[in-house]
Design a protein around this motif. Sequence first.
Motif, short mmCIF file in Angstrom:
data_model
loop_
_atom_site.label_atom_id
_atom_site.label_comp_id
_atom_site.label_asym_id
_atom_site.label_seq_id
_atom_site.Cartn_x
_atom_site.Cartn_y
_atom_site.Cartn_z
N GLY A 1 6.07 10.83 2.57
CA GLY A 1 6.62 10.82 3.92
C GLY A 1 6.51 9.49 4.62
O GLY A 1 6.56 9.42 5.85
N VAL A 2 6.40 8.39 3.85
CA VAL A 2 6.30 7.05 4.41
C VAL A 2 7.55 6.27 4.00
O VAL A 2 7.88 6.19 2.82
N ASP A 3 8.26 5.70 4.98
CA ASP A 3 9.47 4.94 4.69
C ASP A 3 9.11 3.64 3.99
O ASP A 3 8.42 2.79 4.55
N PRO A 4 9.57 3.43 2.74
CA PRO A 4 9.23 2.19 2.02
C PRO A 4 10.05 0.98 2.45
O PRO A 4 9.78 -0.13 1.99
N LYS A 5 11.04 1.19 3.32
CA LYS A 5 11.88 0.10 3.82
C LYS A 5 12.72 -0.53 2.72
O LYS A 5 13.17 -1.69 2.84
N LEU A 6 12.95 0.18 1.65
CA LEU A 6 13.88 -0.23 0.59
C LEU A 6 14.87 0.91 0.37
O LEU A 6 14.54 2.08 0.60
N HIS A 7 16.05 0.58 -0.10
CA HIS A 7 17.12 1.57 -0.21
C HIS A 7 17.38 1.94 -1.66
O HIS A 7 18.03 1.20 -2.40
N LYS B 1 -14.77 0.44 0.59
CA LYS B 1 -14.27 1.10 1.80
C LYS B 1 -12.89 1.72 1.58
O LYS B 1 -12.53 2.70 2.22
N TRP B 2 -12.14 1.12 0.65
CA TRP B 2 -10.79 1.61 0.39
C TRP B 2 -10.77 3.05 -0.09
O TRP B 2 -9.76 3.75 0.05
N THR B 3 -11.88 3.53 -0.66
CA THR B 3 -11.91 4.91 -1.17
C THR B 3 -11.87 5.94 -0.05
O THR B 3 -11.63 7.12 -0.31
N GLN B 4 -12.11 5.50 1.17
CA GLN B 4 -12.08 6.44 2.30
C GLN B 4 -10.66 6.69 2.81
O GLN B 4 -10.46 7.55 3.67
N LYS B 5 -9.71 5.95 2.29
CA LYS B 5 -8.32 6.10 2.74
C LYS B 5 -7.59 7.09 1.84
O LYS B 5 -7.74 7.06 0.62
N GLU B 6 -6.76 7.94 2.46
CA GLU B 6 -6.09 8.99 1.70
C GLU B 6 -4.79 8.50 1.06
O GLU B 6 -4.48 8.84 -0.08
N TYR B 7 -4.01 7.75 1.80
CA TYR B 7 -2.73 7.27 1.27
C TYR B 7 -2.29 6.02 2.02
O TYR B 7 -2.87 5.66 3.04
N ILE B 8 -1.27 5.37 1.50
CA ILE B 8 -0.73 4.15 2.11
C ILE B 8 0.14 4.56 3.29
O ILE B 8 1.07 5.37 3.13
N THR B 9 -0.13 4.03 4.45
CA THR B 9 0.52 4.51 5.67
C THR B 9 1.75 3.72 6.08
O THR B 9 2.53 4.19 6.91
N GLU B 10 1.93 2.51 5.54
CA GLU B 10 3.12 1.74 5.88
C GLU B 10 3.51 0.85 4.71
O GLU B 10 2.67 0.49 3.88
N ALA B 11 4.78 0.52 4.68
CA ALA B 11 5.29 -0.28 3.57
C ALA B 11 4.72 -1.69 3.62
O ALA B 11 4.57 -2.28 4.69
N PRO B 12 4.41 -2.27 2.46
CA PRO B 12 4.01 -3.68 2.42
C PRO B 12 5.26 -4.56 2.55
O PRO B 12 6.39 -4.07 2.55
N THR B 13 5.07 -5.84 2.66
CA THR B 13 6.17 -6.77 2.45
C THR B 13 6.45 -6.80 0.96
O THR B 13 5.55 -7.06 0.17
#
Length: 567
Positions: free
Chosen positions: A293-299, A20-32
Amino acid sequence: MKNVEKYTRGYFMPPVKSMKWTQKEYITEAPTWCSVDLRDGNQALVIPMSLEEKLEYFQMLVEVGFKEIEVGFPAASETEFAFLRTLIEQDLIPEDVTVQVLTQSRDHIIEKTFEALRGVNKAVVHLYNSTSVAQREQVFRKPQEEIIDLAVTGAKLLQKYAAETEGNFQFQYSPESFTGTEMEFALEICNRVLDIWQPTADNKVIINLPATVSMSMPHVYASQIEFMSDHLHYRENVILSLHPHNDRGTGVADAELGMLAGAQRVEGTLFGNGERTGNVDIVTLAINMFSHGVDPKLHFENIREIMAKYEKLTRMRVHERHPYAGELVFTAFSGSHQDAIAKGMKWRENGERQYWTVPYLLIDPMDIGREYEGDIIRINSQSGKGGIGYILEQHYGFDLPAKMRESFGYSVKNVSDRLHKELMPNEILEIFKEKYVNIQTPVEFIKYRSTQNEQYETIVSLRIDNDVHEFIGTGNGKLDAISNVVQTKLGIHYKDLVYKEHALEIGSQSNAVSYVGVTAENGTVYWGCGIDADIMTSSVKALFSAINNMISSEQLAIEGRYSISKK
């Protein structure tokens, strides 16, 4: 290659094939993000960090923005134990940061671990035991059920010591060597541990699935992660975590596809430090997300400072071609690349552009603390006119006509090729000045004065072979009148005069710069540049610079009594 027959695929595909993961285009939010620099990374160093160095590294990780930091294996050595106690007793762990410690499933090791954790505000206790076929058969020589018993015993011991120890604890379990484990067995052992811990919404458990040794292509790892995600008990109260290594050079791809497959957390290191080929590189992972264009929440806005501190404390070197951080990753030497980048940068300057789309540059280097000057375009024998022109414009304010850039480009490349070296901006400027700027031999321009009736009448003073002469010429403008003097009085013939001027704003705001190109009778174009506080004088100087270049190159002599020494 020889001996290929001795290798087989030591990994296991899930019994239920689901992608199912192949249907996703990109990572939409940062992981922990969990940094394991101070444990997995530190144990891989030739010279492990001292206590003071680990404290400095920990502070850097906090500043980067990590909220979970694995600080070591406190039962393994006194240095590891002392480091954790120092963090706790000196109150060096921010309230929003959770430290993580590693422990094997052995009673005395778990007891020592909780002794080191006493009084901690919040910690993840990371329990692991190896589950792969190779480890079971060759190292432990135990059947599956005994391996499960080891994990279950450890899980119960964590509960026991956590209840007896001051502090707040979250549990994590890793079936080490997960990638070499049968998927049904990996699922069973994780679920048996979860059944002991019984996670809730307020007390979630981390199940970490490490590619302890990367054994498959990334899509297989993703399918393994998806299978586990779909079948774990208490799934809504489980944080599914990844810990990819980089044996096959696919650590970043493993992590990215694993996140698409359901992982919510990633353990890794800065710049991929770690045993063998290293852990997954969190710098690359995070900035890859940033590029979408996704904020990774790291600096990583100051990547150079982070890299310098990393290299100092680990005694490791970040490779010049390391993604984003490497010294050369934003640098173009190729002429065609330089030309495209220079035009892309100019396109951005000429209008408000919402999105970054400069050719060959995935992200804006300045967003991570890199600089345009010295980072993007550097010059060697492979460089082209666009890049060389870009260097002159960005560093010194010279905006050469297109054809002049081409001519100058060949000159610079020839110098670089002959010296077999990269040329610095100041060296390029010196070549430009020597070849084009205010050239005074063999004909030296001294001054001019003009009057205007129906045409401009101009008197120009020139020094030829140490003698000063005055000539009178007429034309549609001052420069045209002086050009007519050159052709009619000196007998220097050319056509198609090209002219460009602008203020020289970098370095000396009061000066003007002019460029002149003239075409000799044989069709060759010669260029000159003039710099002066007066725009018209700069134009005249540019004209005589071009003429002097033509005289010297064509081995010309002035007709009549004004002969010129051949250069």
